[in-house]
Write a protein that holds these residues in place. Sequence first.
Motif, PDB file in Angstrom:
ATOM      1  N   GLY A  38       0.784  -1.224   0.000  1.00 59.95           N
ATOM      2  CA  GLY A  38       0.000   0.000   0.000  1.00 59.95           C
ATOM      3  C   GLY A  38       0.816   1.274   0.000  1.00 59.95           C
ATOM      4  O   GLY A  38       0.361   2.298  -0.497  1.00 59.95           O
ATOM      5  N   SER A  39       2.030   1.225   0.526  1.00 54.50           N
ATOM      6  CA  SER A  39       2.811   2.453   0.640  1.00 54.50           C
ATOM      7  C   SER A  39       4.304   2.143   0.712  1.00 54.50           C
ATOM      8  O   SER A  39       4.730   1.288   1.484  1.00 54.50           O
ATOM      9  N   PHE A  40       5.062   2.880  -0.083  1.00 54.49           N
ATOM     10  CA  PHE A  40       6.521   2.737  -0.010  1.00 54.49           C
ATOM     11  C   PHE A  40       7.040   3.222   1.342  1.00 54.49           C
ATOM     12  O   PHE A  40       8.092   2.803   1.792  1.00 54.49           O
ATOM     13  N   GLN A  41       6.302   4.120   1.994  1.00 56.17           N
ATOM     14  CA  GLN A  41       6.722   4.647   3.284  1.00 56.17           C
ATOM     15  C   GLN A  41       6.820   3.531   4.321  1.00 56.17           C
ATOM     16  O   GLN A  41       7.645   3.589   5.230  1.00 56.17           O
ATOM     17  N   ASP A  42       5.972   2.502   4.168  1.00 53.81           N
ATOM     18  CA  ASP A  42       5.985   1.405   5.133  1.00 53.81           C
ATOM     19  C   ASP A  42       7.252   0.549   5.028  1.00 53.81           C
ATOM     20  O   ASP A  42       7.561  -0.200   5.950  1.00 53.81           O
ATOM     21  N   LEU A  43       7.971   0.656   3.939  1.00 50.63           N
ATOM     22  CA  LEU A  43       9.213  -0.113   3.811  1.00 50.63           C
ATOM     23  C   LEU A  43      10.226   0.288   4.874  1.00 50.63           C
ATOM     24  O   LEU A  43      10.997  -0.549   5.356  1.00 50.63           O
ATOM     25  N   ALA A  44      10.253   1.550   5.253  1.00 47.70           N
ATOM     26  CA  ALA A  44      11.192   2.022   6.278  1.00 47.70           C
ATOM     27  C   ALA A  44      10.852   1.442   7.645  1.00 47.70           C
ATOM     28  O   ALA A  44      11.727   1.325   8.503  1.00 47.70           O
TER      29      ALA A  44
END
Length: 169
Positions: free
Chosen positions: A112-118
Motif C-alpha cells: 500500500g505504501s513505499f513509506q511502510d518499507l522504512a
Amino acid sequence: LSIVIHVFTVVGCGLLIHLSLTTPDWYPFVVLAITGVGFGGMLVINLTAIISSVPREEQALATSASFVFRSAGSTLGVTFASVVFQNVLKQQLWNRLGDLPNAVSIIAGIRGSFQDLANVDPSIKQDVLNSYMTALIAVFGATFGMSSLAAIASLFMKENKLHTTMSRS
C-alpha cells in the motif's frame, strides 16, 4: 538508423534485467542512458517515417494520429507494467511472508505504501527487498520483450524518400 536505434533500446532493456540489490549505483544511470537514446531516437525515427509516408496534405493528421497512439501506448504500457509489478510483488510477498501470523496486514501495508518499507521489521526486510527486486526484474523482462517485438516490427518499415521542399521534389 531504425535498426541501430532499436538495438540501443533492446540492449538497454536487456541490461535492466541484470539489476540486483548489490548493483553499483552508477549502473542504472548508464543503462537508462542507453535505453533513453534508443527510445528517444525511436520516437523521432517513427515520426519521420510517418510524415514521409503520407501526402503533404495529410501530414498534420498523420502527426496527430502518431501522438494519439504514442500517448495511448504509453498509458497502456505503464498500466501493463504496473499490473506485472503488483501481481509479481503480491505473489513473492506471499511466498516469502505467507507463513507469518499477521501476513495479510503486513503484505497489505507493504503493497500500500513505499513509506511502510522504512518501518518493516528487520527480520523480514531482506525478504521484502528481494520481493520488490523480483517484481522489478519481471517488469524489466516484460519491457525487454516488448522492445524486442518493436525492433522486429521495425524491420518491416518501408523506407520513403525525404523530400527537401514542400512540393516534394
